[in-house]
Design a protein around this motif. Structure first.
Motif, PDB file in Angstrom:
ATOM      1  N   ALA A 117       0.821  -1.217   0.000  1.00 33.87           N
ATOM      2  CA  ALA A 117       0.000   0.000   0.000  1.00 33.87           C
ATOM      3  C   ALA A 117       0.854   1.266   0.000  1.00 33.87           C
ATOM      4  O   ALA A 117       0.334   2.369  -0.086  1.00 33.87           O
ATOM      5  N   GLY A 118       2.182   1.108   0.131  1.00 33.79           N
ATOM      6  CA  GLY A 118       3.076   2.255   0.158  1.00 33.79           C
ATOM      7  C   GLY A 118       3.282   2.830   1.545  1.00 33.79           C
ATOM      8  O   GLY A 118       3.868   3.894   1.692  1.00 33.79           O
ATOM      9  N   GLU A 119       2.795   2.120   2.565  1.00 35.58           N
ATOM     10  CA  GLU A 119       2.998   2.575   3.945  1.00 35.58           C
ATOM     11  C   GLU A 119       4.342   2.062   4.454  1.00 35.58           C
ATOM     12  O   GLU A 119       4.751   0.950   4.133  1.00 35.58           O
ATOM     13  N   ILE A 120       4.996   2.887   5.250  1.00 37.25           N
ATOM     14  CA  ILE A 120       6.275   2.507   5.843  1.00 37.25           C
ATOM     15  C   ILE A 120       6.047   2.256   7.324  1.00 37.25           C
ATOM     16  O   ILE A 120       5.411   3.057   8.013  1.00 37.25           O
ATOM     17  N   GLY A 121       6.578   1.137   7.796  1.00 39.00           N
ATOM     18  CA  GLY A 121       6.465   0.799   9.201  1.00 39.00           C
ATOM     19  C   GLY A 121       7.828   0.613   9.832  1.00 39.00           C
ATOM     20  O   GLY A 121       8.739   0.077   9.197  1.00 39.00           O
ATOM     21  N   PHE A 122       7.970   1.076  11.063  1.00 36.24           N
ATOM     22  CA  PHE A 122       9.176   0.868  11.864  1.00 36.24           C
ATOM     23  C   PHE A 122       8.797   0.038  13.082  1.00 36.24           C
ATOM     24  O   PHE A 122       7.707   0.207  13.634  1.00 36.24           O
ATOM     25  N   ARG A 123       9.728  -0.796  13.519  1.00 34.76           N
ATOM     26  CA  ARG A 123       9.482  -1.696  14.648  1.00 34.76           C
ATOM     27  C   ARG A 123      10.129  -1.167  15.931  1.00 34.76           C
ATOM     28  O   ARG A 123      11.285  -0.727  15.920  1.00 34.76           O
ATOM     29  N   PHE A 124       9.373  -1.270  17.018  1.00 39.40           N
ATOM     30  CA  PHE A 124       9.856  -0.856  18.334  1.00 39.40           C
ATOM     31  C   PHE A 124       9.413  -1.896  19.359  1.00 39.40           C
ATOM     32  O   PHE A 124       8.606  -2.775  19.067  1.00 39.40           O
ATOM     33  N   MET A 164       1.722  -6.279  12.056  1.00 34.96           N
ATOM     34  CA  MET A 164       3.108  -6.636  12.363  1.00 34.96           C
ATOM     35  C   MET A 164       3.409  -6.242  13.813  1.00 34.96           C
ATOM     36  O   MET A 164       3.261  -5.071  14.183  1.00 34.96           O
ATOM     37  N   ARG A 165       3.824  -7.211  14.600  1.00 42.17           N
ATOM     38  CA  ARG A 165       4.068  -6.984  16.028  1.00 42.17           C
ATOM     39  C   ARG A 165       5.170  -5.946  16.243  1.00 42.17           C
ATOM     40  O   ARG A 165       6.272  -6.068  15.720  1.00 42.17           O
ATOM     41  N   GLY A 166       4.834  -4.908  17.012  1.00 39.34           N
ATOM     42  CA  GLY A 166       5.798  -3.878  17.357  1.00 39.34           C
ATOM     43  C   GLY A 166       5.921  -2.752  16.346  1.00 39.34           C
ATOM     44  O   GLY A 166       6.619  -1.776  16.582  1.00 39.34           O
ATOM     45  N   TYR A 167       5.248  -2.869  15.211  1.00 36.49           N
ATOM     46  CA  TYR A 167       5.385  -1.876  14.136  1.00 36.49           C
ATOM     47  C   TYR A 167       4.316  -0.803  14.216  1.00 36.49           C
ATOM     48  O   TYR A 167       3.170  -1.066  14.572  1.00 36.49           O
TER      49      TYR A 167
END
Length: 107
Positions: free
Chosen positions: A42-49, A73-76
């Motif tokens: 979808a063009g979304e950017i996810g970062f994990r923490f 997505m776990r933590g994203y």
């Protein structure tokens, strides 16, 4: 949206010399055997923490959990467009995500 965010994603990663963009059809970053950022279809950017930091950023950044292939997505979290355009701040968040996975047991 996808192409624009892919360009921004590359610019953010370029600010972090120890981080390398991987994946030909699904761009992502990983370290220590753990993926920590991704650009979904979808063009979304996810970062994990960590879950604790994720919850903090969900509220502070008024964003949502990140999904890929229909699964949360776990933590994203989703890095919203207004933040992506602030490449320096987004790079700091990516660096924080990188540090998180570097402290996890290696896979």
């Amino acid at each position: 949206m996808y192409e624009k965010n892919l360009k921004l994603y590359r610019q953010i990663i370029d600010k972090c010399p120890e981080i390398e963009l991987k994946g030909k059809t699904m761009p992502y970053t990983s370290a220590n055997g753990h993926m920590f950022s991704q650009l979904n279809k979808a063009g979304e950017i996810g970062f994990r923490f960590s879950e604790e930091v994720k919850e903090k950023y969900l509220e502070e950044l008024s964003t949502a959990a990140f999904k890929s292939y229909g699964a949360i997505m776990r933590g994203y979290i989703i890095i919203l467009e207004k933040l992506l355009e602030d490449v320096d701040t987004a790079a700091q968040l990516l660096q924080e995500s990188y540090q998180y996975v570097m402290n996890l047991p290696p896979k």
